[in-house]
Write a protein that holds these residues in place. Structure first.
Motif, mmCIF file in Angstrom:
data_model
loop_
_atom_site.group_PDB
_atom_site.id
_atom_site.type_symbol
_atom_site.label_atom_id
_atom_site.label_comp_id
_atom_site.label_asym_id
_atom_site.label_seq_id
_atom_site.Cartn_x
_atom_site.Cartn_y
_atom_site.Cartn_z
ATOM 1 N N ILE A 104 0.855 -1.191 0.000
ATOM 2 C CA ILE A 104 0.000 0.000 0.000
ATOM 3 C C ILE A 104 0.895 1.246 0.000
ATOM 4 O O ILE A 104 1.632 1.472 0.955
ATOM 5 C CB ILE A 104 -0.904 0.026 1.264
ATOM 6 C CG1 ILE A 104 -1.644 -1.320 1.455
ATOM 7 C CG2 ILE A 104 -1.884 1.203 1.200
ATOM 8 C CD1 ILE A 104 -2.632 -1.682 0.380
ATOM 9 N N PRO A 105 0.838 2.058 -1.064
ATOM 10 C CA PRO A 105 1.669 3.269 -1.094
ATOM 11 C C PRO A 105 1.347 4.184 0.093
ATOM 12 O O PRO A 105 0.215 4.209 0.591
ATOM 13 C CB PRO A 105 1.274 3.940 -2.418
ATOM 14 C CG PRO A 105 0.670 2.861 -3.244
ATOM 15 C CD PRO A 105 0.038 1.905 -2.291
ATOM 16 N N SER A 106 2.345 4.956 0.533
ATOM 17 C CA SER A 106 2.221 5.680 1.805
ATOM 18 C C SER A 106 1.139 6.765 1.801
ATOM 19 O O SER A 106 0.557 7.044 2.829
ATOM 20 C CB SER A 106 3.563 6.298 2.167
ATOM 21 O OG SER A 106 3.958 7.165 1.130
ATOM 22 N N ASP A 107 0.856 7.374 0.650
ATOM 23 C CA ASP A 107 -0.123 8.478 0.670
ATOM 24 C C ASP A 107 -1.547 8.005 0.385
ATOM 25 O O ASP A 107 -2.411 8.797 0.020
ATOM 26 C CB ASP A 107 0.286 9.598 -0.294
ATOM 27 C CG ASP A 107 0.765 9.055 -1.615
ATOM 28 O OD1 ASP A 107 0.668 7.822 -1.815
ATOM 29 O OD2 ASP A 107 1.235 9.847 -2.455
ATOM 30 N N THR A 108 -1.818 6.713 0.517
ATOM 31 C CA THR A 108 -3.163 6.209 0.246
ATOM 32 C C THR A 108 -3.759 5.564 1.490
ATOM 33 O O THR A 108 -3.053 4.968 2.307
ATOM 34 C CB THR A 108 -3.169 5.159 -0.877
ATOM 35 O OG1 THR A 108 -2.590 3.960 -0.381
ATOM 36 C CG2 THR A 108 -2.399 5.619 -2.085
ATOM 37 N N HIS A 109 -5.082 5.716 1.621
ATOM 38 C CA HIS A 109 -5.841 4.965 2.620
ATOM 39 C C HIS A 109 -6.750 4.025 1.861
ATOM 40 O O HIS A 109 -7.744 4.465 1.283
ATOM 41 C CB HIS A 109 -6.684 5.912 3.480
ATOM 42 C CG HIS A 109 -5.894 6.518 4.580
ATOM 43 N ND1 HIS A 109 -5.329 7.766 4.489
ATOM 44 C CD2 HIS A 109 -5.538 6.028 5.796
ATOM 45 C CE1 HIS A 109 -4.660 8.026 5.608
ATOM 46 N NE2 HIS A 109 -4.780 6.993 6.422
ATOM 47 N N HIS A 110 -6.403 2.757 1.827
ATOM 48 C CA HIS A 110 -7.222 1.828 1.043
ATOM 49 C C HIS A 110 -8.439 1.405 1.866
ATOM 50 O O HIS A 110 -8.598 1.815 3.021
ATOM 51 C CB HIS A 110 -6.377 0.629 0.590
ATOM 52 C CG HIS A 110 -6.012 -0.321 1.673
ATOM 53 N ND1 HIS A 110 -6.538 -1.588 1.741
ATOM 54 C CD2 HIS A 110 -5.205 -0.201 2.746
ATOM 55 C CE1 HIS A 110 -6.052 -2.207 2.807
ATOM 56 N NE2 HIS A 110 -5.249 -1.384 3.428
ATOM 57 N N ASN A 111 -9.321 0.609 1.233
ATOM 58 C CA ASN A 111 -10.576 0.250 1.883
ATOM 59 C C ASN A 111 -10.710 -1.255 2.114
ATOM 60 O O ASN A 111 -11.812 -1.747 2.322
ATOM 61 C CB ASN A 111 -11.758 0.753 1.042
ATOM 62 C CG ASN A 111 -11.757 0.119 -0.345
ATOM 63 O OD1 ASN A 111 -10.870 -0.671 -0.674
ATOM 64 N ND2 ASN A 111 -12.745 0.454 -1.156
ATOM 65 N N ALA A 112 -9.575 -1.968 2.007
ATOM 66 C CA ALA A 112 -9.597 -3.421 2.236
ATOM 67 C C ALA A 112 -10.605 -4.108 1.323
ATOM 68 O O ALA A 112 -11.338 -4.995 1.738
ATOM 69 C CB ALA A 112 -9.891 -3.739 3.702
ATOM 70 N N HIS A 113 -10.622 -3.704 0.074
ATOM 71 C CA HIS A 113 -11.575 -4.350 -0.840
ATOM 72 C C HIS A 113 -11.157 -5.782 -1.155
ATOM 73 O O HIS A 113 -11.993 -6.680 -1.223
ATOM 74 C CB HIS A 113 -11.727 -3.542 -2.127
ATOM 75 C CG HIS A 113 -12.645 -4.209 -3.106
ATOM 76 N ND1 HIS A 113 -13.948 -4.544 -2.772
ATOM 77 C CD2 HIS A 113 -12.453 -4.655 -4.372
ATOM 78 C CE1 HIS A 113 -14.510 -5.147 -3.805
ATOM 79 N NE2 HIS A 113 -13.624 -5.234 -4.770
ATOM 80 N N ILE A 114 -9.860 -5.981 -1.371
ATOM 81 C CA ILE A 114 -9.375 -7.315 -1.751
ATOM 82 C C ILE A 114 -8.125 -7.627 -0.935
ATOM 83 O O ILE A 114 -7.272 -6.758 -0.762
ATOM 84 C CB ILE A 114 -8.989 -7.347 -3.257
ATOM 85 C CG1 ILE A 114 -10.237 -7.190 -4.134
ATOM 86 C CG2 ILE A 114 -8.250 -8.636 -3.623
ATOM 87 C CD1 ILE A 114 -9.911 -7.096 -5.631
ATOM 88 N N PHE A 115 -8.016 -8.861 -0.449
ATOM 89 C CA PHE A 115 -6.727 -9.304 0.068
ATOM 90 C C PHE A 115 -6.193 -10.352 -0.893
ATOM 91 O O PHE A 115 -6.836 -11.363 -1.137
ATOM 92 C CB PHE A 115 -6.831 -9.888 1.487
ATOM 93 C CG PHE A 115 -5.472 -10.040 2.105
ATOM 94 C CD1 PHE A 115 -4.921 -9.018 2.851
ATOM 95 C CD2 PHE A 115 -4.713 -11.177 1.859
ATOM 96 C CE1 PHE A 115 -3.619 -9.124 3.368
ATOM 97 C CE2 PHE A 115 -3.420 -11.288 2.369
ATOM 98 C CZ PHE A 115 -2.884 -10.256 3.135
ATOM 99 N N TYR A 116 -5.038 -10.062 -1.452
ATOM 100 C CA TYR A 116 -4.477 -11.029 -2.407
ATOM 101 C C TYR A 116 -3.055 -11.413 -2.038
ATOM 102 O O TYR A 116 -2.374 -10.701 -1.294
ATOM 103 C CB TYR A 116 -4.528 -10.480 -3.842
ATOM 104 C CG TYR A 116 -3.675 -9.254 -4.107
ATOM 105 C CD1 TYR A 116 -2.304 -9.344 -4.345
ATOM 106 C CD2 TYR A 116 -4.246 -7.980 -4.146
ATOM 107 C CE1 TYR A 116 -1.533 -8.223 -4.601
ATOM 108 C CE2 TYR A 116 -3.483 -6.846 -4.398
ATOM 109 C CZ TYR A 116 -2.133 -6.982 -4.632
ATOM 110 O OH TYR A 116 -1.366 -5.871 -4.884
ATOM 111 N N LEU A 117 -2.645 -12.555 -2.570
ATOM 112 C CA LEU A 117 -1.264 -13.004 -2.470
ATOM 113 C C LEU A 117 -0.732 -13.103 -3.887
ATOM 114 O O LEU A 117 -1.496 -13.271 -4.823
ATOM 115 C CB LEU A 117 -1.183 -14.398 -1.833
ATOM 116 C CG LEU A 117 -1.886 -14.609 -0.499
ATOM 117 C CD1 LEU A 117 -1.725 -16.071 -0.066
ATOM 118 C CD2 LEU A 117 -1.312 -13.672 0.556
ATOM 119 N N LYS A 118 0.573 -13.013 -4.025
ATOM 120 C CA LYS A 118 1.179 -13.321 -5.319
ATOM 121 C C LYS A 118 2.126 -14.500 -5.150
ATOM 122 O O LYS A 118 3.076 -14.435 -4.360
ATOM 123 C CB LYS A 118 1.894 -12.107 -5.874
ATOM 124 C CG LYS A 118 0.942 -11.120 -6.520
ATOM 125 C CD LYS A 118 1.737 -10.046 -7.197
ATOM 126 C CE LYS A 118 0.867 -8.989 -7.818
ATOM 127 N NZ LYS A 118 1.705 -7.807 -8.125
#
Ligand SMILES: *Cc1c(COP(=O)(O)O)cnc(C)c1O
Length: 390
Positions: free
Chosen positions: A288-302
């Protein structure tokens, strides 16, 4: 094959339901006269306009919002639109429906969002717009995107379908482009099963948006007493969300913060629980880039590659939990090959999309279920390391 019936069944998603929806839908069903008034459409509209400080239209879906955007931008045959290939098909279709050519540029490895450094080289005299997709509710680098569209005189459209309540530098996703599109489909954080929002961030679109929205008529002016009758004045369609769905949605808007916080706490639970496993077994977690507040829409793995990802999905399926992927890159599809082009080389879009796998995440998921999923992740890798001890 394991013939035992798995003891725990965990789907990828269960649509958000708080119980609060019932109050408002029941209110309508008990007072059918209210349906004429558009009360809930009004309440939802006011909620968004006060959060965003921008006019909005409630639509039937984010797809409709994107199609309305393409109409508002007056996209013509032969125009070009730059967007990621790692996207849902409606972002491309909305513009192809107007005769435009999607031009895909590569995404960043770390967040699957458009790489702003690769866009300028794809701009031609025919380019009309950049359509950014905020994947997983994690914002694109909007500062860079705004600089690009300003410099080249292009429109900026945000496909913020997954981005409700998420922010970039304190601003809501969907409020930074000329137009912003949000989805309330059943897979999204807030839902009315099918629904969408168009955010009109530029005042010059407001009057025409009201007309296109009402089947290309000036009905809104008529209702406001500014015209004696209404008739056909422009292109348009019926983009309107139903009042029943607006009532359902309003029940969730009242709980929007609570829903988002619950998801974020589950997302963080996954992240901290899986971090040591990721380091040990060499898979990647979302960044998650530092200037963003995400909304936990998806949790993924690569995973390391497609083969490992597919084995992981299959392992989960056998264990009674769903961990699936999505988005075959659009440039690599039957219709994409006919209608679009990829500018530059595809360094990440294809490879990263093939490594990505989503874990179950939804409002009603329980801690013990997340714990169970994290244990399965560990088991999958241990089985790979010691396949004979299964
Ligand atoms: C869900 C989604 C859409 C489509 O939204 P609908 O409301 O189902 O039309 C578009 N773009 C993205 C990125 C999505 O995730």
């Amino acid at each position: 094959m394991n013939s035992k019936i798995p003891s725990i069944q965990i789907p990828l998603n269960i649509p958000t339901f708080t119980g609060n929806e019932r109050i408002h839908v029941d209110n309508l069903l008990n007072n059918p006269g209210l349906l004429n008034e558009g009360k809930y459409t009004q309440l939802c509209t006011e909620w968004f306009e006060s959060e965003y400080g921008k006019p909005v239209l409630l639509t039937k879906s984010c797809t409709h919002s994107l199609e309305l955007s393409a109409l508002l931008l007056d996209i013509q045959p032969g125009d070009e639109v730059i967007l990621p290939s790692y996207a849902f098909v409606s972002a491309a279709n909305a513009f192809v429906l107007r005769g435009a050519i999607p031009v895909f540029t590569d995404v960043r490895r770390e967040d699957m969002n458009l790489d702003p450094n690769l866009i300028e080289a794809a701009i031609t005299p025919k380019t009309k717009a950049i359509v950014v997709v905020h994947y997983a509710g994690v914002s694109c680098d909007m500062e860079a995107m705004q600089a690009l569209t300003q410099k080249h005189g292009l429109y900026l459209v945000e496909d913020a379908a997954q981005g409700i309540m998420a922010k970039y530098q304190g601003k809501y996703l969907g409020t930074m482009g000329d137009l912003g599109c949000i989805s309330f489909d059943q897979m999204k954080n807030l839902t009315c099963i099918q629904g969408g929002l168009l955010i009109l961030n530029d005042d010059r679109f407001i009057d025409r948006a009201d007309i296109l929205f009402e089947n290309g008529t000036n009905k809104k002016q008529f209702l406001a007493g500014k015209s004696n009758f209404y008739h056909w004045v422009d292109l348009g369609s019926n983009f309107k969300l139903s009042e029943i769905q607006a009532a359902y949605l309003y029940g969730q808007l009242e709980k929007a913060l609570e829903i988002t916080q619950k998801r974020l706490s589950d997302w963080n639970f996954y992240f901290h629980r899986l971090k040591p496993l990721a380091e040990k077994f060499g898979f990647n977690l979302p960044q998650i880039p530092s200037d963003t507040h995400h909304n936990a829409h998806i949790f993924y793995l690569k995973m390391q590659n497609k083969a490992q990802r597919d084995a992981f999905s299959e392992f989960f399926r056998r264990k009674g939990a769903l961990a699936t992927f999505h988005y075959v890159p659009l440039h690599d599809t039957e219709f994409g090959l006919k209608t679009s082009r990829f500018h530059g080389s595809d360094q990440h879009t294809q490879l990263e999309s093939q490594r990505l796998v989503r874990l179950p995440l939804y409002y009603s998921i329980q801690n013990h279920e997340i714990e169970h999923i994290c244990n399965l992740v560990g088991k999958f890798f241990l089985d790979q390391v010691h396949p004979n001890e299964v």
